[in-house]
Design a protein around this motif. Structure first.
Motif, PDB file in Angstrom:
ATOM      1  N   GLN A   1       0.821  -1.206   0.000  1.00  0.00           N
ATOM      2  CA  GLN A   1       0.000   0.000   0.000  1.00  0.00           C
ATOM      3  C   GLN A   1       0.857   1.260   0.000  1.00  0.00           C
ATOM      4  OE1 GLN A   1      -2.810   0.227   3.154  1.00  0.00           O
ATOM      5  NE2 GLN A   1      -3.668   2.165   2.465  1.00  0.00           N
ATOM      6  N   ASP A   2       1.932   1.264   0.780  1.00  0.00           N
ATOM      7  CA  ASP A   2       2.787   2.452   0.820  1.00  0.00           C
ATOM      8  C   ASP A   2       3.400   2.730  -0.543  1.00  0.00           C
ATOM      9  OD1 ASP A   2       2.215   2.832   3.459  1.00  0.00           O
ATOM     10  OD2 ASP A   2       3.961   1.696   4.162  1.00  0.00           O
ATOM     11  N   ALA A   3       3.810   1.693  -1.244  1.00  0.00           N
ATOM     12  CA  ALA A   3       4.398   1.880  -2.562  1.00  0.00           C
ATOM     13  C   ALA A   3       3.353   2.330  -3.579  1.00  0.00           C
ATOM     14  CB  ALA A   3       5.062   0.588  -3.022  1.00  0.00           C
ATOM     15  N   VAL A   4       2.140   1.830  -3.451  1.00  0.00           N
ATOM     16  CA  VAL A   4       1.089   2.175  -4.405  1.00  0.00           C
ATOM     17  C   VAL A   4       0.560   3.574  -4.167  1.00  0.00           C
ATOM     18  CG1 VAL A   4      -1.233   1.576  -5.172  1.00  0.00           C
ATOM     19  CG2 VAL A   4       0.442  -0.220  -4.775  1.00  0.00           C
ATOM     20  N   THR A   5       0.366   3.930  -2.912  1.00  0.00           N
ATOM     21  CA  THR A   5      -0.229   5.231  -2.600  1.00  0.00           C
ATOM     22  C   THR A   5       0.807   6.311  -2.334  1.00  0.00           C
ATOM     23  OG1 THR A   5      -0.388   4.635  -0.271  1.00  0.00           O
ATOM     24  CG2 THR A   5      -2.314   4.202  -1.654  1.00  0.00           C
ATOM     25  N   ALA A   6       2.063   6.014  -2.516  1.00  0.00           N
ATOM     26  CA  ALA A   6       3.100   7.004  -2.254  1.00  0.00           C
ATOM     27  C   ALA A   6       2.971   8.201  -3.182  1.00  0.00           C
ATOM     28  CB  ALA A   6       4.474   6.374  -2.401  1.00  0.00           C
ATOM     29  N   PHE A   7       2.497   7.981  -4.397  1.00  0.00           N
ATOM     30  CA  PHE A   7       2.382   9.058  -5.369  1.00  0.00           C
ATOM     31  C   PHE A   7       0.923   9.452  -5.598  1.00  0.00           C
ATOM     32  CE2 PHE A   7       6.273   6.730  -6.391  1.00  0.00           C
ATOM     33  CZ  PHE A   7       7.192   7.754  -6.238  1.00  0.00           C
ATOM     34  N   ALA A   8       0.062   9.248  -4.633  1.00  0.00           N
ATOM     35  CA  ALA A   8      -1.367   9.524  -4.797  1.00  0.00           C
ATOM     36  C   ALA A   8      -1.611  10.986  -5.126  1.00  0.00           C
ATOM     37  CB  ALA A   8      -2.124   9.120  -3.548  1.00  0.00           C
ATOM     38  N   ASP A   9      -0.854  11.907  -4.539  1.00  0.00           N
ATOM     39  CA  ASP A   9      -1.051  13.319  -4.835  1.00  0.00           C
ATOM     40  C   ASP A   9      -0.713  13.640  -6.286  1.00  0.00           C
ATOM     41  OD1 ASP A   9      -1.832  13.702  -2.251  1.00  0.00           O
ATOM     42  OD2 ASP A   9       0.154  14.345  -1.556  1.00  0.00           O
ATOM     43  N   TRP A  10       0.179  12.886  -6.865  1.00  0.00           N
ATOM     44  CA  TRP A  10       0.584  13.141  -8.242  1.00  0.00           C
ATOM     45  C   TRP A  10      -0.391  12.519  -9.236  1.00  0.00           C
ATOM     46  CZ3 TRP A  10       4.793  16.239  -8.792  1.00  0.00           C
ATOM     47  CH2 TRP A  10       5.597  16.412  -7.675  1.00  0.00           C
ATOM     48  N   ILE A  11      -1.183  11.568  -8.780  1.00  0.00           N
ATOM     49  CA  ILE A  11      -2.086  10.850  -9.674  1.00  0.00           C
ATOM     50  C   ILE A  11      -3.397  11.602  -9.879  1.00  0.00           C
ATOM     51  CG2 ILE A  11      -3.399   8.705  -9.923  1.00  0.00           C
ATOM     52  CD1 ILE A  11      -1.144   7.285  -8.485  1.00  0.00           C
ATOM     53  N   GLU A  12      -3.778  12.479  -8.980  1.00  0.00           N
ATOM     54  CA  GLU A  12      -5.047  13.186  -9.066  1.00  0.00           C
ATOM     55  C   GLU A  12      -5.119  14.020 -10.346  1.00  0.00           C
ATOM     56  OE1 GLU A  12      -7.616  12.917  -6.944  1.00  0.00           O
ATOM     57  OE2 GLU A  12      -6.442  11.400  -5.938  1.00  0.00           O
ATOM     58  N   PRO A  13      -6.305  14.090 -10.965  1.00  0.00           N
ATOM     59  CA  PRO A  13      -6.441  14.897 -12.186  1.00  0.00           C
ATOM     60  C   PRO A  13      -6.323  16.388 -11.866  1.00  0.00           C
ATOM     61  CG  PRO A  13      -8.562  14.010 -11.530  1.00  0.00           C
ATOM     62  CD  PRO A  13      -7.536  13.397 -10.625  1.00  0.00           C
ATOM     63  N   THR A  14      -5.821  17.120 -12.832  1.00  0.00           N
ATOM     64  CA  THR A  14      -5.682  18.562 -12.658  1.00  0.00           C
ATOM     65  C   THR A  14      -7.027  19.239 -12.891  1.00  0.00           C
ATOM     66  OG1 THR A  14      -5.143  18.925 -14.973  1.00  0.00           O
ATOM     67  CG2 THR A  14      -3.297  18.448 -13.483  1.00  0.00           C
ATOM     68  N   ASP A  15      -7.105  20.515 -12.559  1.00  0.00           N
ATOM     69  CA  ASP A  15      -8.332  21.266 -12.782  1.00  0.00           C
ATOM     70  C   ASP A  15      -8.676  21.332 -14.270  1.00  0.00           C
ATOM     71  OD1 ASP A  15      -8.671  21.684 -10.090  1.00  0.00           O
ATOM     72  OD2 ASP A  15      -7.704  23.665 -10.103  1.00  0.00           O
ATOM     73  N   THR A  16      -7.676  21.425 -15.116  1.00  0.00           N
ATOM     74  CA  THR A  16      -7.900  21.461 -16.558  1.00  0.00           C
ATOM     75  C   THR A  16      -8.497  20.145 -17.051  1.00  0.00           C
ATOM     76  OG1 THR A  16      -5.992  22.928 -16.761  1.00  0.00           O
ATOM     77  CG2 THR A  16      -6.788  21.885 -18.780  1.00  0.00           C
ATOM     78  N   GLU A  17      -7.977  19.039 -16.542  1.00  0.00           N
ATOM     79  CA  GLU A  17      -8.519  17.736 -16.924  1.00  0.00           C
ATOM     80  C   GLU A  17      -9.953  17.563 -16.435  1.00  0.00           C
ATOM     81  OE1 GLU A  17      -4.378  15.141 -16.995  1.00  0.00           O
ATOM     82  OE2 GLU A  17      -5.488  15.345 -15.126  1.00  0.00           O
ATOM     83  N   LEU A  18     -10.242  18.028 -15.229  1.00  0.00           N
ATOM     84  CA  LEU A  18     -11.605  17.946 -14.714  1.00  0.00           C
ATOM     85  C   LEU A  18     -12.563  18.815 -15.518  1.00  0.00           C
ATOM     86  CD1 LEU A  18     -10.923  17.966 -10.870  1.00  0.00           C
ATOM     87  CD2 LEU A  18     -11.661  16.039 -12.276  1.00  0.00           C
ATOM     88  N   ASP A  19     -12.111  19.986 -15.957  1.00  0.00           N
ATOM     89  CA  ASP A  19     -12.937  20.848 -16.803  1.00  0.00           C
ATOM     90  C   ASP A  19     -13.220  20.184 -18.140  1.00  0.00           C
ATOM     91  OD1 ASP A  19     -13.030  22.758 -14.829  1.00  0.00           O
ATOM     92  OD2 ASP A  19     -11.398  23.971 -15.698  1.00  0.00           O
TER      93      ASP A  19
END
Length: 89
Positions: free
Chosen positions: A8-26
């Motif tokens: 889990q630590d290895a998988v979720t270590a980059f969770a903040d980087w995986i989130e879509p940007t505001d442009t992608e959400l738009d």
């Protein structure tokens, strides 16, 4: 015997980087009518597969296809089309 350890630590270590940007959400929000129309078309096609072909199913599929085309047209001709690269000036 080797213990099973979670990664889990290895998988979720980059969770903040995986989130879509505001442009992608738009962009997703702009495309949501097309996505919804395509889901309706797929639903109509799946429903028609479960029983013998009839005029009602054919009409439902035809209308769903028309909604997909209209949603794609609206997306292409909408205010976001002016921001898309490759458009005519």
């Amino acid at each position: 015997m080797n213990p099973i350890v979670t990664v889990q630590d290895a998988v979720t270590a980059f969770a903040d980087w995986i989130e879509p940007t505001d442009t992608e959400l738009d962009a997703i929000e702009l495309e949501s009518p097309v996505i919804a129309a395509e889901v309706d078309l797929l639903d109509a096609q799946i429903t028609a597969m479960d029983r013998p072909a009839n005029e009602l199913d054919a009409r439902r599929i035809r209308r769903a296809r028309n909604r997909v085309l209209a949603a794609r047209r609206d997306l292409a001709n909408g205010p976001a089309a002016a921001m898309l690269p490759g458009g005519a000036a």
